[in-house]
Design an enzyme around this catalytic site. Sequence first.
Site, mmCIF file in Angstrom:
data_model
loop_
_atom_site.group_PDB
_atom_site.id
_atom_site.type_symbol
_atom_site.label_atom_id
_atom_site.label_comp_id
_atom_site.label_asym_id
_atom_site.label_seq_id
_atom_site.Cartn_x
_atom_site.Cartn_y
_atom_site.Cartn_z
ATOM 1 N N ASP A 27 4.365 -29.344 35.181
ATOM 2 C CA ASP A 27 4.272 -29.999 34.232
ATOM 3 C C ASP A 27 3.062 -29.404 33.738
ATOM 4 O O ASP A 27 2.200 -29.106 34.533
ATOM 5 C CB ASP A 27 4.326 -31.093 34.936
ATOM 6 C CG ASP A 27 3.828 -31.879 33.026
ATOM 7 O OD1 ASP A 27 3.857 -31.546 32.243
ATOM 8 O OD2 ASP A 27 2.823 -33.268 33.559
ATOM 9 N N HIS A 28 2.759 -29.538 32.816
ATOM 10 C CA HIS A 28 1.155 -28.807 32.263
ATOM 11 C C HIS A 28 0.138 -30.485 32.254
ATOM 12 O O HIS A 28 0.417 -31.096 31.639
ATOM 13 C CB HIS A 28 0.865 -28.466 30.661
ATOM 14 C CG HIS A 28 1.917 -27.130 30.333
ATOM 15 N ND1 HIS A 28 2.978 -26.761 29.174
ATOM 16 C CD2 HIS A 28 1.912 -25.772 30.972
ATOM 17 C CE1 HIS A 28 3.315 -25.838 29.403
ATOM 18 N NE2 HIS A 28 2.539 -25.111 30.557
ATOM 19 N N PHE A 82 2.979 -33.858 29.237
ATOM 20 C CA PHE A 82 4.255 -34.478 29.244
ATOM 21 C C PHE A 82 5.223 -33.099 28.734
ATOM 22 O O PHE A 82 6.343 -33.053 28.073
ATOM 23 C CB PHE A 82 4.047 -35.334 27.874
ATOM 24 C CG PHE A 82 3.600 -37.170 28.100
ATOM 25 C CD1 PHE A 82 3.311 -36.699 29.412
ATOM 26 C CD2 PHE A 82 2.432 -37.454 26.684
ATOM 27 C CE1 PHE A 82 1.829 -37.999 29.216
ATOM 28 C CE2 PHE A 82 1.879 -38.030 26.596
ATOM 29 C CZ PHE A 82 1.402 -38.886 28.022
ATOM 30 N N HIS A 83 5.104 -32.478 29.719
ATOM 31 C CA HIS A 83 5.616 -31.136 29.339
ATOM 32 C C HIS A 83 6.243 -30.924 31.018
ATOM 33 O O HIS A 83 7.045 -29.625 32.053
ATOM 34 C CB HIS A 83 5.544 -29.865 28.783
ATOM 35 C CG HIS A 83 4.847 -29.325 28.062
ATOM 36 N ND1 HIS A 83 3.236 -29.193 27.662
ATOM 37 C CD2 HIS A 83 4.995 -30.523 26.686
ATOM 38 C CE1 HIS A 83 2.718 -29.384 26.101
ATOM 39 N NE2 HIS A 83 4.167 -30.380 26.459
ATOM 40 N N PRO A 84 7.236 -32.101 31.492
ATOM 41 C CA PRO A 84 8.018 -31.872 33.038
ATOM 42 C C PRO A 84 9.041 -30.489 32.906
ATOM 43 O O PRO A 84 9.777 -30.095 31.904
ATOM 44 C CB PRO A 84 8.785 -33.090 33.404
ATOM 45 C CG PRO A 84 8.173 -33.606 32.314
ATOM 46 C CD PRO A 84 7.687 -32.857 30.888
#
Length: 534
Positions: free
Chosen positions: A295-296, A470-472
């Site tokens: 994630d980021h 919120f980039h899983p």
Amino acid sequence: MSDAAYDFIIVGAGSTGCVLANRLSAKPGLRVLLLEAGPRDLNPWIHIPIGYYRTMDDTRINWQYQTEDVPQSAGRRFDWPRGKVLGGCSSINGLVYARGQAADFDHWRQLGNPGWSYADVLPYFRRAEGASIDDIDEEFHGRDGPLGVSRASANPLCDAYIAAADEAGIPPNPDYNGREQEGAGYFQVTTRNGWRSSAATAYLKPARKRPNLHVQTDTLVRRLILEGTRVVGVEVEQGGKVETLRAGREVLLAAGAINSPQILQVSGIGDAEMLRRAGVDVEHDLPEVGENLQDHYTCRSTYRCAQPVTVNDEVRSWPRKVGVALQWLKDRSGPMSLSAGQVGVFAKTRPECDTPDVQFHFLRYSAQKRGRTLDPFSGFTVTMCQLRPESRGHVRITGPDHRAKPAIQPNYLDAIIDRDTMVAGMKLVRKVAAQPSLADYISEEMLPGRDVTSDDALLDYVRANGSSIFHPSSTCRMGVDTGAVVDPRLRVHGLTGLRVADASIMPTLVSANTNAACIMIGEKAADMILEDIA
């Protein structure tokens, strides 16, 4: 499978699921069922761009996930909103359209995934895109695709930030989705005629009238149904009723980087030892299901603006809020048209980087916390994230209950390079803020603040104040090695009748926001499926 009511059952009506539903049902004779755990996208805030400020924490359309305590991030837990509605995260996200670097996809190919190089995936990005931007290179963009893409509106404060980035050595770039990613420019966003262009409005809505497509909302998948090594359907519940639905050809998991591995695991597909500890019978030992989570991680800097030109000023009183609403109703402009970032910056923190390793989101407003009331002073925000984290986490069920939320451990900042890059990125944010073009706009750095000066102090600030962007991804990793979950055609290794198509299949996280890549994955997956059944 002559008793099957459908050829394909798609689990999850998010970014990839809606694309699959559209493209597969376009072939006459294919019976397609799209299942969504959440409701229809009737909430009006879904369709107004600034609505993400409300919907991202709306429990009615959000899975409301939370991580475990993260050791290297001050032992904190993180909220992870995930869309639970038609359109999935594309209905509640910040609307930024960023594909990633060409090198991201070439790396996927180098890892042993034929068909996933940049040259291979670019046609799918172009096919998806319906860009209404005049000055873009059509070698890299499409104008006739379903997904509306426009450019964030120009603003003097945003212009000043782009100029300051240039003064700091980051060149202007009006098209980071074109030939080169590096640079600063206005974000491209998923809107059409001022409205959000979600996967549901872009892909699903035009296909809803097809007789061979059935969409079933408020339907929770309990588990996959296996007969030997073949997945033949799903067990679902809707309105208290449990039902088994059979797929004549394939079940397509498009439930996202959290729900796809969870569904696999509660169905007995995953690491055998972990499944036994959770009280689940092992159907298929596939150790890396739910592993490799990426994630980021992002951290923000906020500034007190010396001029009343921020959104904070535009909505400070009720009369001004009414004016903002009227402006939106008149021509779909103003603060209600804003995405989660107006200017994007892709930059290198050190000379040895071949491509950008950090991304900034510049926002014309500031608040103490996401989703909270804006600050009572003129302010703006810059968030910075590391693009290629090396830390790895996991998603694991803790029991057999399909309704129980899984344990999510992202392990942010676990790798030394991640900590070093975040500190370097925060220093680069400050370098841009110190440039002449912003001198008339910045009166004070509010966060991290003037007392946070050393690298150690910056790292402590990042640990205590960073958050997910919120980039899983990558929890059902694609590959040809023994540890991969799906093969390059997205078929689950060792099983038939089952594919995964969503952010979870990314071998490594793309160097940008993830929604554009998820749309591309749906487009490419649909083509592969249609080729395989031809």
